[in-house]
Scaffold this active site. Structure first.
Site, PDB file in Angstrom:
ATOM      1  N   GLU A 291       0.832  -1.210   0.000  1.00 39.74           N
ATOM      2  CA  GLU A 291       0.000   0.000   0.000  1.00 39.74           C
ATOM      3  C   GLU A 291       0.869   1.264   0.000  1.00 39.74           C
ATOM      4  O   GLU A 291       0.466   2.296  -0.519  1.00 39.74           O
ATOM      5  CB  GLU A 291      -0.933   0.026   1.220  1.00 39.74           C
ATOM      6  CG  GLU A 291      -2.170  -0.841   1.053  1.00 39.74           C
ATOM      7  CD  GLU A 291      -3.265  -0.565   2.090  1.00 39.74           C
ATOM      8  OE1 GLU A 291      -3.000   0.155   3.076  1.00 39.74           O
ATOM      9  OE2 GLU A 291      -4.385  -1.066   1.908  1.00 39.74           O
ATOM     10  N   HIS A 320      10.133 -26.232  -0.367  1.00 38.87           N
ATOM     11  CA  HIS A 320       9.538 -27.378  -1.062  1.00 38.87           C
ATOM     12  C   HIS A 320       8.305 -26.956  -1.847  1.00 38.87           C
ATOM     13  O   HIS A 320       7.438 -27.771  -2.150  1.00 38.87           O
ATOM     14  CB  HIS A 320       9.215 -28.474  -0.044  1.00 38.87           C
ATOM     15  CG  HIS A 320      10.441 -28.899   0.700  1.00 38.87           C
ATOM     16  ND1 HIS A 320      11.312 -29.838   0.208  1.00 38.87           N
ATOM     17  CD2 HIS A 320      10.988 -28.444   1.857  1.00 38.87           C
ATOM     18  CE1 HIS A 320      12.327 -29.983   1.055  1.00 38.87           C
ATOM     19  NE2 HIS A 320      12.151 -29.142   2.057  1.00 38.87           N
ATOM     20  N   LYS A 433     -13.882   0.066  -3.465  1.00 41.28           N
ATOM     21  CA  LYS A 433     -14.788   0.304  -2.331  1.00 41.28           C
ATOM     22  C   LYS A 433     -16.069   0.971  -2.817  1.00 41.28           C
ATOM     23  O   LYS A 433     -17.169   0.637  -2.371  1.00 41.28           O
ATOM     24  CB  LYS A 433     -14.124   1.247  -1.317  1.00 41.28           C
ATOM     25  CG  LYS A 433     -13.051   0.622  -0.464  1.00 41.28           C
ATOM     26  CD  LYS A 433     -12.577   1.625   0.584  1.00 41.28           C
ATOM     27  CE  LYS A 433     -11.353   1.118   1.320  1.00 41.28           C
ATOM     28  NZ  LYS A 433     -10.782   2.088   2.253  1.00 41.28           N
TER      29      LYS A 433
END
Ligand SMILES: O=P(O)(O)OC[C@H]1O[C@](O)(CO)[C@@H](O)[C@@H]1O
Length: 464
Positions: A291, A320, A433
């Site tokens: 951000e 792995h 938003k």
């Protein structure tokens, strides 16, 4: 506190061209670094960067400790409702500084402290199942939101309050604590109106820089973390992280290495702790780094579209899973290891009669193995020309974790300066938003619903 940065494997000496950084390149950043340093210090003096001074706030520390003890005595479950900067730091530090299985331990082994849950999503299954496990009388919710208006946290609050009120009537107020802006926002209004217990997030401290405010301190104190030591470690790091010379300041130096690496095409920045306790530090750091640095527009108004992509990995687990890619895939990654010298306990491998192929391990220990694997992975990356550096903590102690958090926060601010962007805003999260508000029919966002429909309906949907 003991945290040291080994950056040998970032340099051309160790990894060669094209990814290695030359001493000249580092040297050339010293002058711009001075200018950024002066700007940061000036803004700190003017009170514009209050996060710098959080480790020294004794008044907040004492009041949080007192409230923490009081709340801990009143519940068996302390439940944080929040998201992003209002959750990730607490999650990371709780995991680092309490027993890994704190919530599974009987009360006496938790030092009588409540279990701590951090609910940071609006998945109805996740939230609902958590509620099913809780008992209203023994639960305290701690609602955390800097803005006071984040939709996810608001919805959690609506459900939690109703759930409490249904069971406890007017006593619901005793089971809700609020942490938000000292003056503004609807959560502050609610706290005042209903006379709820509340704490303030100092104005000027953004969510992702707020873990050393009551946002992190209160839940951690309730859970039994030594927040005195946490802040002491951060205070100690403040001295190192405010030195003016790039080569003397681990926060500036690490930022400079990351930015130089980015300029050479390593756009992916992997943080890889070799420690279960430090695992979620990488989650917290992802938000901080993403951000703060992922920006379309530079401070001078030009379009830049910059920002390293932070990636979380865990050693040895991801050896792995991910290391094949880091070793042989595109030259687009820089890896920062978090190494630990003393894990606080050790397990020695006993002999295994009849299994000769394991003889070489017998008598050696798990600490030796995990450390060998970290060093081996770093060496292998280095021999494949892949930049990597290591931050080593002598122990996962509150002091070291406080220092690490402080280091990363200053590193992020400084990297913002080097990228020429504002590390304190996050304009890119707003559009999504607003579409959500439109879809949820929030008054004033009708146009966003229409825009959403034109985007989604403007093309033929292709689904299989
Ligand atoms: O603490 P708040 O205001 O609820 O915000 C939660 C998070 O949402 C964001 O604003 C992004 O949407 C983050 O920066 C922040 O940490």
């Amino acid at each position: 506190m003991s945290i040291r940065l080994d950056y040998t494997n970032m340099l051309a000496d160790a990894i060669g061209e094209p990814c290695g950084i030359s001493p000249n390149e580092l040297d050339a950043l010293r002058k711009p670094a001075q200018a950024i340093h002066q700007d940061l210090m000036q803004r700190r003096e003017q009170g514009l960067l209050p996060f710098y001074d959080l480790p020294f706030d004794r008044v907040v520390l004492e009041s949080v400790k007192q409230l923490g003890d009081q709340l801990a005595g009143r519940c068996s479950h302390f439940v944080v409702l929040g998201i992003g900067g209002s959750a990730l730091g607490t999650l990371a530090l709780f995991r680092a500084l309490r027993p890994l299985y704190h919530n599974l331990l009987p009360a006496v082994e938790r030092d009588g402290r409540p279990r701590l849950l951090i609910l940071d999503n609006v998945d109805p299954a996740g939230f609902g199942e958590a509620l099913d496990l809780l008992t209203p009388d023994e639960t305290i919710f701690c609602v955390i939101s800097k803005s006071g208006s984040t939709v996810e946290t608001s919805c959690q609050l609506m459900i939690a309050r109703h759930w409490l009120e249904t069971a406890l009537g007017d006593r619901w107020r005793d089971h809700l604590v609020v942490i938000t802006d000292p003056e503004s926002g609807s959560l502050r209004e609610l706290a005042e109106r209903e006379q709820l217990t509340s704490c303030a997030i100092p104005s000027g401290v953004g969510g992702r820089f707020s873990v050393l405010t009551p946002v992190g301190l209160l839940p951690l104190a309730v859970a039994g973390v030594d927040i005195d030591a946490l802040l002491a470690g951060a205070a100690e790091m403040e001295e190192r992280a405010t030195r003016s010379d790039l080569l003397e300041n681990p926060a500036y130096l690490n930022a400079a290495l990351q930015v130089l690496s980015y300029r050479k095409g390593q756009h992916i920045s992997v943080l890889m702790p070799y420690s279960d306790r430090l695992r979620d530090i990488a989650d917290w750091y992802r938000q901080l780094w993403a951000e703060s640095l992922g920006k379309r527009t530079a401070l001078d108004g030009s379009r830049v579209h910059v920002g390293p992509t932070p990636v979380k990995a865990l050693g040895t687990t991801d050896q792995h899973s991910q290391v094949q890619l880091y070793m042989e895939g595109p030259f687009d990654k820089v890896v920062t290891f978090l190494a630990v010298e003393d894990y606080g306990r050790d397990l020695v491998f006993p002999a295994f009669p009849g299994a000769g192929h394991l003889d070489y391990l017998s008598g050696r220990s798990m600490t030796e193995l995990i450390q060998a694997e970290q060093q081996a992975t770093a060496a292998a990356l280095t021999s494949n020309g892949r930049p990597n550096c290591t931050l080593t903590l002598d122990r996962v102690s509150p002091q070291n974790v406080g220092g690490l958090v402080y280091l990363f926060e200053v590193q992020t601010l400084f990297a913002g300066g080097l990228f020429g962007v504002d590390p304190l805003d996050q304009p890119g999260v707003e559009e999504g938003k607003k579409y959500t508000y439109g879809l949820m029919d929030r008054p004033g966002f009708e146009d966003m619903k229409q825009r959403f429909e034109s985007i989604v309906g403007g093309v033929t949907r292709r689904q299989l």
